[in-house]
Design a protein around this motif. Structure first.
Motif, PDB file in Angstrom:
ATOM      1  N   GLU A   1      -8.783  -9.606 -15.841  1.00  0.00           N
ATOM      2  CA  GLU A   1     -10.035  -9.481 -15.545  1.00  0.00           C
ATOM      3  C   GLU A   1     -10.581 -10.153 -14.296  1.00  0.00           C
ATOM      4  N   THR A   2     -10.997  -9.404 -13.283  1.00  0.00           N
ATOM      5  CA  THR A   2     -11.072  -9.976 -12.097  1.00  0.00           C
ATOM      6  C   THR A   2     -12.437 -10.298 -11.766  1.00  0.00           C
ATOM      7  N   LYS A   3     -13.450 -10.054 -12.538  1.00  0.00           N
ATOM      8  CA  LYS A   3     -14.830 -10.554 -12.373  1.00  0.00           C
ATOM      9  C   LYS A   3     -15.120 -11.992 -12.562  1.00  0.00           C
ATOM     10  N   TYR A   4     -13.907 -12.627 -13.096  1.00  0.00           N
ATOM     11  CA  TYR A   4     -14.112 -14.213 -13.213  1.00  0.00           C
ATOM     12  C   TYR A   4     -13.402 -14.666 -11.920  1.00  0.00           C
ATOM     13  N   ARG A   5     -13.620 -15.878 -11.285  1.00  0.00           N
ATOM     14  CA  ARG A   5     -13.095 -16.385 -10.144  1.00  0.00           C
ATOM     15  C   ARG A   5     -11.609 -16.588 -10.416  1.00  0.00           C
ATOM     16  N   GLU A   6     -11.325 -17.343 -11.462  1.00  0.00           N
ATOM     17  CA  GLU A   6      -9.821 -17.771 -12.074  1.00  0.00           C
ATOM     18  C   GLU A   6      -9.142 -16.627 -12.350  1.00  0.00           C
ATOM     19  N   GLY A   7      -9.582 -15.627 -12.913  1.00  0.00           N
ATOM     20  CA  GLY A   7      -8.920 -14.453 -13.012  1.00  0.00           C
ATOM     21  C   GLY A   7      -8.425 -13.682 -11.513  1.00  0.00           C
ATOM     22  N   ARG A   8      -9.174 -13.669 -10.745  1.00  0.00           N
ATOM     23  CA  ARG A   8      -8.992 -13.152  -9.175  1.00  0.00           C
ATOM     24  C   ARG A   8      -7.939 -14.103  -8.656  1.00  0.00           C
ATOM     25  N   GLU A   9      -8.007 -15.445  -8.864  1.00  0.00           N
ATOM     26  CA  GLU A   9      -7.294 -16.287  -8.228  1.00  0.00           C
ATOM     27  C   GLU A   9      -5.492 -16.179  -8.691  1.00  0.00           C
ATOM     28  N   VAL A  10      -5.641 -15.785 -10.089  1.00  0.00           N
ATOM     29  CA  VAL A  10      -4.277 -15.674 -10.796  1.00  0.00           C
ATOM     30  C   VAL A  10      -3.746 -14.258 -10.113  1.00  0.00           C
ATOM     31  N   CYS A  11      -4.847 -13.281 -10.429  1.00  0.00           N
ATOM     32  CA  CYS A  11      -4.314 -11.927  -9.851  1.00  0.00           C
ATOM     33  C   CYS A  11      -3.683 -11.908  -8.250  1.00  0.00           C
ATOM     34  N   GLU A  12      -4.307 -12.823  -7.622  1.00  0.00           N
ATOM     35  CA  GLU A  12      -3.861 -12.764  -5.909  1.00  0.00           C
ATOM     36  C   GLU A  12      -2.713 -13.309  -5.899  1.00  0.00           C
ATOM     37  N   SER A  13      -2.355 -14.418  -6.699  1.00  0.00           N
ATOM     38  CA  SER A  13      -1.048 -15.175  -6.567  1.00  0.00           C
ATOM     39  C   SER A  13      -0.053 -14.260  -7.050  1.00  0.00           C
ATOM     40  N   GLU A  14      -0.073 -13.659  -8.287  1.00  0.00           N
ATOM     41  CA  GLU A  14       0.998 -12.989  -8.720  1.00  0.00           C
ATOM     42  C   GLU A  14       1.417 -11.539  -7.836  1.00  0.00           C
ATOM     43  N   LEU A  15       0.153 -10.911  -7.694  1.00  0.00           N
ATOM     44  CA  LEU A  15       0.436  -9.864  -6.750  1.00  0.00           C
ATOM     45  C   LEU A  15       1.044 -10.198  -5.300  1.00  0.00           C
ATOM     46  N   CYS A  16       0.745 -11.493  -4.869  1.00  0.00           N
ATOM     47  CA  CYS A  16       1.251 -11.714  -3.402  1.00  0.00           C
ATOM     48  C   CYS A  16       2.619 -11.888  -3.528  1.00  0.00           C
ATOM     49  N   VAL A  17       3.064 -12.359  -4.824  1.00  0.00           N
ATOM     50  CA  VAL A  17       4.646 -12.655  -4.902  1.00  0.00           C
ATOM     51  C   VAL A  17       5.325 -11.578  -5.250  1.00  0.00           C
ATOM     52  N   LEU A  18       4.808 -10.816  -6.365  1.00  0.00           N
ATOM     53  CA  LEU A  18       5.716  -9.723  -6.910  1.00  0.00           C
ATOM     54  C   LEU A  18       5.757  -8.400  -6.043  1.00  0.00           C
ATOM     55  N   ARG A  19       4.649  -8.297  -5.120  1.00  0.00           N
ATOM     56  CA  ARG A  19       4.923  -6.990  -4.208  1.00  0.00           C
ATOM     57  C   ARG A  19       6.044  -7.282  -3.247  1.00  0.00           C
ATOM     58  N   ARG A  20       6.448  -8.392  -3.086  1.00  0.00           N
ATOM     59  CA  ARG A  20       7.447  -8.751  -2.183  1.00  0.00           C
ATOM     60  C   ARG A  20       8.902  -8.822  -2.787  1.00  0.00           C
ATOM     61  N   VAL A  21       8.803  -9.176  -4.097  1.00  0.00           N
ATOM     62  CA  VAL A  21      10.187  -9.476  -4.734  1.00  0.00           C
ATOM     63  C   VAL A  21      10.888  -8.337  -5.245  1.00  0.00           C
ATOM     64  N   ARG A  22      12.329  -8.204  -4.850  1.00  0.00           N
ATOM     65  CA  ARG A  22      13.284  -6.975  -5.626  1.00  0.00           C
ATOM     66  C   ARG A  22      14.592  -7.928  -5.966  1.00  0.00           C
ATOM     67  N   HIS A  23      14.470  -8.045  -7.180  1.00  0.00           N
ATOM     68  CA  HIS A  23      15.952  -8.999  -7.554  1.00  0.00           C
ATOM     69  C   HIS A  23      15.949  -8.599  -8.937  1.00  0.00           C
ATOM     70  N   THR A  24      17.535  -8.726  -9.516  1.00  0.00           N
ATOM     71  CA  THR A  24      17.960  -8.312 -10.866  1.00  0.00           C
ATOM     72  C   THR A  24      17.374  -9.386 -12.033  1.00  0.00           C
ATOM     73  N   ASN A  25      17.072 -10.646 -11.337  1.00  0.00           N
ATOM     74  CA  ASN A  25      16.591 -11.807 -12.141  1.00  0.00           C
ATOM     75  C   ASN A  25      15.184 -12.065 -12.030  1.00  0.00           C
ATOM     76  N   ILE A  26      14.465 -11.084 -11.608  1.00  0.00           N
ATOM     77  CA  ILE A  26      13.052 -11.403 -11.551  1.00  0.00           C
ATOM     78  C   ILE A  26      12.400 -10.207 -12.040  1.00  0.00           C
ATOM     79  N   ILE A  27      11.287 -10.407 -12.722  1.00  0.00           N
ATOM     80  CA  ILE A  27      10.301  -9.272 -13.346  1.00  0.00           C
ATOM     81  C   ILE A  27       9.844  -8.332 -12.383  1.00  0.00           C
ATOM     82  N   GLN A  28       9.996  -7.069 -12.525  1.00  0.00           N
ATOM     83  CA  GLN A  28       9.739  -6.126 -11.408  1.00  0.00           C
ATOM     84  C   GLN A  28       8.311  -5.601 -11.593  1.00  0.00           C
ATOM     85  N   LEU A  29       7.500  -5.368 -10.527  1.00  0.00           N
ATOM     86  CA  LEU A  29       6.189  -4.858 -10.393  1.00  0.00           C
ATOM     87  C   LEU A  29       6.520  -3.420 -10.205  1.00  0.00           C
ATOM     88  N   ILE A  30       5.865  -2.172 -10.884  1.00  0.00           N
ATOM     89  CA  ILE A  30       6.125  -0.831 -10.767  1.00  0.00           C
ATOM     90  C   ILE A  30       4.937  -0.415  -9.799  1.00  0.00           C
TER      91      ILE A  30
END
Length: 418
Positions: free
Chosen positions: A124-153
């Motif tokens: 839920e990005t309508k809440y500030r905290e949700g936006r912050e968590v979302c931004e943080s996760e996406l910033c990381v997951l869009r960059r990583v490709r590793h067998t031992n790290i959960i993959q964003l599709i």
């Protein structure tokens, strides 16, 4: 494992701008998914929310037929399906809710064309905290490709929500697997740590610090004995670009795993992840915590002193080399702490504990883990009971005041009419 631990949320950044993508690199799935039959209704997890604990496979070995589910179950699935954007439901079948957080829900889905199972994290990005968590996760997951790290599709964005389609880990949490397993030796511990360290080394090379490494965020990809471990939950992660100051200042993490330098509010580096891995290694070999106290202040004092012991079972059976590995991670001075690369080169890990005792530590570890889980559940229930009692008292006092006001008002009206 158990009732879990509370998370210290990061201090909010002064300016938050959400930079989202509609899609990331297309997923090229396995043509033949040999683990399809392992998918269980509630024994899965992806991303940051905590799923229900101690969920086990169905006795039949197959997921239930949703058409035959009781009404409450079907209603719950329908409720979450209704929240999804049509673009998502056009591509994925929503199967079950498998986890939840303060501003997010995770559901198990199936790709309509390929029948491949995935997890979708709805934030839920309508809440500030949700936006912050979302931004943080996406910033990381869009960059990583590793067998031992959960993959964003892929990612879908709407005005109030973001849907992150991710790999589905069906093998359960690290310590749940240990309890279910019949044996656990130091060699087993080094196999686990090698996979986690490989993932952490990769993250650190990219300038990413996880900042919330703990057993609940280490998941098995599938229930088979040869399953890999995957690092999940990047809600508190920090990603630095080249040339950026490598020091971080945000106070965040899970109390029992927080490094001393974070507690004293000093600028810190990715070595905080290595401290957390020291705590995880200690638990992995004993089922107990190196630093633990229900009182947060006393807990933090223990961490700041860096004092822990190797007393009690099964420590007499654990090798000195394994203890040396832990000691080099649980070092108060971050400058003296091993890096992920150094940890991978430690003799205990390199030799796969070849010179260590192959004694089965399973019984002691399982007993300690279950004892701690029971204790924490009791504490949680007690705290909830106390809150409920306070709430009841508050409700009662409010009702008394309201009744008194009604009586006073009635008497006043009677006097006026008389």
């Amino acid at each position: 494992m158990g009732c879990g631990t509370s998370k210290v949320l990061p201090e909010p950044p002064t300016d938050v701008q959400l930079d989202l993508v509609k899609k990331v690199e297309p997923y090229i799935g396995h043509q033949n998914d040999v683990y399809k039959h392992f998918i269980k209704e509630d024994a899965v997890k992806a991303g940051s929310p905590s799923p229900p604990r101690h969920t086990y496979p169905y006795s039949s070995g197959h997921p239930p037929n949703y058409a035959e589910q009781p009404e409450p179950r079907k209603n719950k699935v329908a409720k979450y399906r209704a929240k999804f954007d049509p673009r998502v439901t056009a591509k994925y079948d929503i199967k079950a809710l498998i986890g939840r957080g303060s501003f997010s829900r995770v559901v198990r889905v199936e790709h309509k064309a390929t029948k491949q199972p995935f997890a979708i994290k709805m934030i839920e990005t309508k809440y500030r905290e949700g936006r912050e968590v979302c931004e943080s996760e996406l910033c990381v997951l869009r960059r990583v490709r590793h067998t031992n790290i959960i993959q964003l599709i892929e990612v879908f964005e709407t005005q109030e929500r973001v849907y992150m389609v991710m790999e589905l880990a069906t093998g359960g949490e690290l310590f749940d697997r240990i309890i279910a397993k019949g044996s656990f030796t130091e060699r087993d511990a080094t196999r686990v740590l090698q996979m986690v360290l490989d993932g952490v080394k990769y993250l650190h090379t990219l300038g990413i610090t996880h900042r919330d490494l703990k057993p609940e965020n280490l998941l098995y990809y599938h229930p088979g004995t040869d399953s890999k471990i995957m690092i999940t939950d990047f809600g508190l992660a920090s990603a630095r670009k080249k040339g950026d100051d490598c020091l971080m200042k945000t106070t965040c993490g899970t109390p029992e795993y927080i490094a001393p330098e974070i507690l004293v509010r000093k600028p810190y580096t990715n070595s905080v992840d290595m401290w957390a891995l020291g705590v995880i290694s200690y638990i992995l070999l004993s089922g107990t915590m190196p630093f633990e106290d229900d009182n947060r202040t006393r807990l933090y004092r223990q961490i700041l002193k860096g004092k822990y012991s190797y007393s009690g079972e099964p420590w007499p059976s654990v090798s000195n080399l394994a203890k040396d590995f832990i000691d080099r991670l649980l070092t108060v001075d971050p400058g003296d702490r091993m890096t992920a690369l150094q940890a991978l080169k430690h003799p205990w890990v390199v030799s796969m504990a070849a010179s260590s005792s192959m004694k089965n530590l399973h019984r002691s570890i399982s007993q300690n883990l279950l004892k701690r889980a029971s204790s924490r559940c009791q504490s949680t229930k007690s705290a909830q009971s106390t809150r409920s009692s306070r709430s009841t008292k508050s409700t009662k006092s409010r009702r008394v005041r309201e009744r008194e006001l009604r009586e006073l008002n009635l008497r006043y009206q009677q006097q006026c009419n008389g």
